[in-house]
Design an enzyme around this catalytic site. Structure first.
Site, PDB file in Angstrom:
ATOM      1  CE1 TYR A 144       9.747 -14.151 -59.563  1.00 61.94           C
ATOM      2  CE2 TYR A 144      11.532 -14.777 -58.083  1.00 61.94           C
ATOM      3  CZ  TYR A 144      10.212 -14.420 -58.281  1.00 61.94           C
ATOM      4  OH  TYR A 144       9.364 -14.321 -57.203  1.00 61.94           O
ATOM      5  CG  ASN A 168       0.583  -9.838 -53.472  1.00 61.44           C
ATOM      6  OD1 ASN A 168       1.487 -10.468 -52.956  1.00 61.44           O
ATOM      7  ND2 ASN A 168      -0.428 -10.418 -54.105  1.00 61.44           N
ATOM      8  CB  VAL A 227       6.377 -17.248 -47.339  1.00 61.54           C
ATOM      9  CG1 VAL A 227       5.035 -16.933 -46.678  1.00 61.54           C
ATOM     10  CG2 VAL A 227       7.514 -16.499 -46.654  1.00 61.54           C
TER      11      VAL A 227
END
Length: 224
Positions: A127, A61, A160
Protein backbone atom coordinates in the site's frame (compact mmCIF):
# COMPACT_ATOMS: atom_id res chain seq x y z
CA UNK A 1 -11.50 30.77 -1.49
CA UNK A 2 -14.46 30.84 -3.86
CA UNK A 3 -14.89 28.26 -6.60
CA UNK A 4 -17.71 30.00 -8.45
CA UNK A 5 -17.87 29.08 -12.12
CA UNK A 6 -15.57 26.07 -11.72
CA UNK A 7 -16.58 22.53 -12.59
CA UNK A 8 -14.92 20.03 -10.25
CA UNK A 9 -14.93 16.30 -10.96
CA UNK A 10 -14.54 14.20 -7.79
CA UNK A 11 -13.73 10.53 -8.30
CA UNK A 12 -14.93 7.68 -6.04
CA UNK A 13 -17.12 10.27 -4.41
CA UNK A 14 -18.82 8.01 -1.87
CA UNK A 15 -15.61 6.73 -0.28
CA UNK A 16 -12.53 8.01 1.56
CA UNK A 17 -12.71 11.82 1.43
CA UNK A 18 -15.40 11.96 -1.25
CA UNK A 19 -18.43 12.95 0.88
CA UNK A 20 -16.61 15.75 2.75
CA UNK A 21 -14.97 17.03 -0.44
CA UNK A 22 -18.24 17.20 -2.36
CA UNK A 23 -19.96 19.04 0.47
CA UNK A 24 -17.26 21.64 1.00
CA UNK A 25 -16.47 22.23 -2.69
CA UNK A 26 -20.17 22.87 -3.35
CA UNK A 27 -20.32 25.17 -0.32
CA UNK A 28 -17.50 27.19 -1.90
CA UNK A 29 -19.64 27.73 -4.99
CA UNK A 30 -18.21 25.08 -7.28
CA UNK A 31 -20.25 22.84 -9.55
CA UNK A 32 -19.36 19.40 -8.22
CA UNK A 33 -19.57 16.42 -10.56
CA UNK A 34 -19.62 13.28 -8.46
CA UNK A 35 -18.56 9.91 -9.80
CA UNK A 36 -18.66 6.88 -7.51
CA UNK A 37 -17.29 4.24 -9.88
CA UNK A 38 -14.05 2.34 -9.28
CA UNK A 39 -11.54 3.43 -11.89
CA UNK A 40 -9.67 0.25 -12.74
CA UNK A 41 -9.98 0.44 -16.53
CA UNK A 42 -9.28 3.15 -19.10
CA UNK A 43 -12.69 2.94 -20.79
CA UNK A 44 -14.51 3.83 -17.55
CA UNK A 45 -12.31 6.88 -17.07
CA UNK A 46 -12.75 8.07 -20.64
CA UNK A 47 -16.53 7.72 -20.38
CA UNK A 48 -16.59 9.53 -17.03
CA UNK A 49 -14.68 12.55 -18.36
CA UNK A 50 -16.67 12.61 -21.59
CA UNK A 51 -19.93 12.70 -19.64
CA UNK A 52 -18.58 15.40 -17.31
CA UNK A 53 -17.87 17.78 -20.17
CA UNK A 54 -15.71 20.70 -19.10
CA UNK A 55 -13.53 19.81 -16.13
CA UNK A 56 -11.75 22.75 -14.55
CA UNK A 57 -10.53 20.75 -11.56
CA UNK A 58 -10.01 17.03 -11.24
CA UNK A 59 -10.00 15.80 -7.64
CA UNK A 60 -8.44 12.34 -7.79
CA UNK A 61 -9.87 10.70 -4.70
CA UNK A 62 -8.54 7.16 -5.18
CA UNK A 63 -9.40 4.45 -2.70
CA UNK A 64 -8.14 1.01 -1.80
CA UNK A 65 -8.99 -0.70 1.45
CA UNK A 66 -8.21 -4.32 2.17
CA UNK A 67 -5.89 -6.29 4.39
CA UNK A 68 -2.44 -6.59 2.87
CA UNK A 69 0.17 -9.20 3.69
CA UNK A 70 3.49 -8.73 5.42
CA UNK A 71 6.29 -8.09 2.95
CA UNK A 72 7.55 -11.67 2.75
CA UNK A 73 4.05 -12.93 1.93
CA UNK A 74 3.03 -10.38 -0.68
CA UNK A 75 2.12 -12.14 -3.93
CA UNK A 76 2.43 -10.70 -7.42
CA UNK A 77 -1.37 -10.71 -7.66
CA UNK A 78 -1.74 -8.66 -4.47
CA UNK A 79 0.88 -6.16 -5.66
CA UNK A 80 -0.81 -5.74 -9.03
CA UNK A 81 -4.26 -5.47 -7.42
CA UNK A 82 -3.25 -2.58 -5.16
CA UNK A 83 -1.44 -0.73 -7.95
CA UNK A 84 -4.42 -1.25 -10.27
CA UNK A 85 -6.62 0.67 -7.83
CA UNK A 86 -4.24 3.40 -6.70
CA UNK A 87 -1.57 3.98 -9.36
CA UNK A 88 -2.82 2.89 -12.77
CA UNK A 89 -5.81 5.30 -12.76
CA UNK A 90 -3.59 8.38 -12.38
CA UNK A 91 -1.95 8.50 -15.84
CA UNK A 92 -5.26 7.51 -17.41
CA UNK A 93 -7.02 10.37 -15.64
CA UNK A 94 -4.26 12.80 -16.59
CA UNK A 95 -4.18 11.99 -20.29
CA UNK A 96 -7.98 12.23 -20.40
CA UNK A 97 -8.42 15.63 -18.71
CA UNK A 98 -5.17 17.39 -19.59
CA UNK A 99 -5.88 18.11 -23.28
CA UNK A 100 -8.87 20.34 -22.47
CA UNK A 101 -7.03 22.03 -19.58
CA UNK A 102 -3.94 22.71 -21.71
CA UNK A 103 -6.12 24.08 -24.53
CA UNK A 104 -7.76 26.53 -22.11
CA UNK A 105 -4.45 27.37 -20.42
CA UNK A 106 -5.96 26.72 -16.99
CA UNK A 107 -6.79 23.74 -14.83
CA UNK A 108 -5.96 21.80 -11.70
CA UNK A 109 -5.47 18.20 -10.67
CA UNK A 110 -5.49 17.47 -6.94
CA UNK A 111 -4.68 14.02 -5.61
CA UNK A 112 -5.99 12.85 -2.26
CA UNK A 113 -3.10 10.59 -1.30
CA UNK A 114 -1.59 9.16 1.84
CA UNK A 115 1.14 10.10 4.28
CA UNK A 116 1.95 6.40 4.53
CA UNK A 117 4.30 7.16 1.62
CA UNK A 118 6.24 9.57 3.88
CA UNK A 119 6.66 7.45 7.01
CA UNK A 120 7.11 3.72 7.39
CA UNK A 121 4.28 1.63 8.79
CA UNK A 122 4.17 -2.08 9.53
CA UNK A 123 2.19 -4.37 7.21
CA UNK A 124 1.75 -1.67 4.57
CA UNK A 125 4.68 -2.23 2.20
CA UNK A 126 2.49 -2.72 -0.87
CA UNK A 127 0.00 0.00 0.00
CA UNK A 128 2.74 2.48 0.93
CA UNK A 129 4.64 1.74 -2.27
CA UNK A 130 1.53 2.46 -4.33
CA UNK A 131 0.84 5.68 -2.43
CA UNK A 132 4.49 6.66 -2.91
CA UNK A 133 4.21 6.08 -6.65
CA UNK A 134 1.21 8.43 -6.67
CA UNK A 135 3.21 11.21 -5.04
CA UNK A 136 6.19 10.75 -7.37
CA UNK A 137 3.85 10.96 -10.36
CA UNK A 138 2.23 14.15 -9.05
CA UNK A 139 5.59 15.83 -8.53
CA UNK A 140 6.80 14.98 -12.05
CA UNK A 141 3.50 15.78 -13.76
CA UNK A 142 3.22 19.09 -11.89
CA UNK A 143 6.58 20.24 -13.23
CA UNK A 144 5.69 19.11 -16.75
CA UNK A 145 2.37 20.90 -17.13
CA UNK A 146 2.92 24.07 -15.07
CA UNK A 147 3.99 25.98 -18.20
CA UNK A 148 0.51 25.33 -19.61
CA UNK A 149 -1.21 27.01 -16.66
CA UNK A 150 -2.16 23.68 -15.06
CA UNK A 151 -1.33 22.99 -11.42
CA UNK A 152 -0.97 19.43 -10.13
CA UNK A 153 -0.57 18.87 -6.38
CA UNK A 154 -1.34 16.32 -3.68
CA UNK A 155 -2.56 16.07 -0.12
CA UNK A 156 -0.79 13.25 1.72
CA UNK A 157 -3.02 12.46 4.64
CA UNK A 158 -3.34 10.13 7.57
CA UNK A 159 -5.38 10.19 10.75
CA UNK A 160 -8.13 12.13 9.00
CA UNK A 161 -11.65 11.10 10.02
CA UNK A 162 -13.22 9.29 7.06
CA UNK A 163 -15.56 6.31 6.66
CA UNK A 164 -13.11 4.17 4.69
CA UNK A 165 -10.03 4.04 6.89
CA UNK A 166 -11.37 5.20 10.27
CA UNK A 167 -14.97 3.98 10.61
CA UNK A 168 -16.75 4.38 13.97
CA UNK A 169 -15.83 0.90 15.19
CA UNK A 170 -12.13 1.63 14.68
CA UNK A 171 -12.36 4.99 16.43
CA UNK A 172 -14.14 3.37 19.40
CA UNK A 173 -11.40 0.79 19.91
CA UNK A 174 -9.36 1.67 23.05
CA UNK A 175 -6.19 0.40 21.36
CA UNK A 176 -6.73 2.86 18.51
CA UNK A 177 -7.44 5.71 20.92
CA UNK A 178 -4.17 4.96 22.71
CA UNK A 179 -2.30 4.83 19.41
CA UNK A 180 -3.80 8.18 18.44
CA UNK A 181 -2.54 9.81 21.63
CA UNK A 182 0.87 8.16 21.26
CA UNK A 183 1.58 8.81 17.57
CA UNK A 184 -0.32 11.96 16.58
CA UNK A 185 0.89 15.23 18.14
CA UNK A 186 -2.52 16.81 17.52
CA UNK A 187 -4.01 14.19 19.82
CA UNK A 188 -7.10 13.62 17.68
CA UNK A 189 -8.19 12.78 14.17
CA UNK A 190 -8.21 15.67 11.71
CA UNK A 191 -11.83 16.61 11.02
CA UNK A 192 -12.83 15.76 7.43
CA UNK A 193 -13.99 19.31 6.81
CA UNK A 194 -10.61 20.67 7.92
CA UNK A 195 -9.01 18.53 5.24
CA UNK A 196 -11.68 19.38 2.67
CA UNK A 197 -11.33 23.12 3.25
CA UNK A 198 -7.61 22.84 2.56
CA UNK A 199 -8.42 20.87 -0.59
CA UNK A 200 -10.82 23.64 -1.63
CA UNK A 201 -8.04 26.19 -1.20
CA UNK A 202 -5.73 24.13 -3.43
CA UNK A 203 -8.51 23.95 -6.04
CA UNK A 204 -8.95 27.72 -6.05
CA UNK A 205 -7.12 30.43 -7.98
CA UNK A 206 -5.58 31.53 -4.67
CA UNK A 207 -3.29 28.48 -4.94
CA UNK A 208 -2.01 28.99 -8.49
CA UNK A 209 1.62 29.17 -7.32
CA UNK A 210 2.00 25.54 -6.22
CA UNK A 211 3.69 23.13 -8.62
CA UNK A 212 3.92 19.39 -7.96
CA UNK A 213 3.76 19.87 -4.21
CA UNK A 214 2.86 17.29 -1.59
CA UNK A 215 1.14 18.66 1.51
CA UNK A 216 0.93 16.39 4.59
CA UNK A 217 -2.37 16.64 6.48
CA UNK A 218 -2.03 14.26 9.39
CA UNK A 219 -2.06 16.08 12.72
CA UNK A 220 1.72 16.19 12.88
CA UNK A 221 2.21 12.43 12.37
CA UNK A 222 4.71 13.47 9.71
CA UNK A 223 5.85 17.02 8.93
CA UNK A 224 7.59 16.81 5.56
Amino acid sequence: MRLDGLRLLVTQSRDFMGPALCEVLAQCGGTVIENAQPLTDAATIEAMVREAGRVDVLVANLVFFDDTATAEKVTDDEWRHVFAHLVDPLPRLARTVLPQMIERGHGKILLLGSASALRGMRRTSTYSAARGAQLAYVQALGVEVARHGVQVNAIAQNFVDNPTYFPPEVQADPAFQERLKREVPLGRLVDPREDAWFAAYLCSDAANCFVGQVFPVCGGWVQR
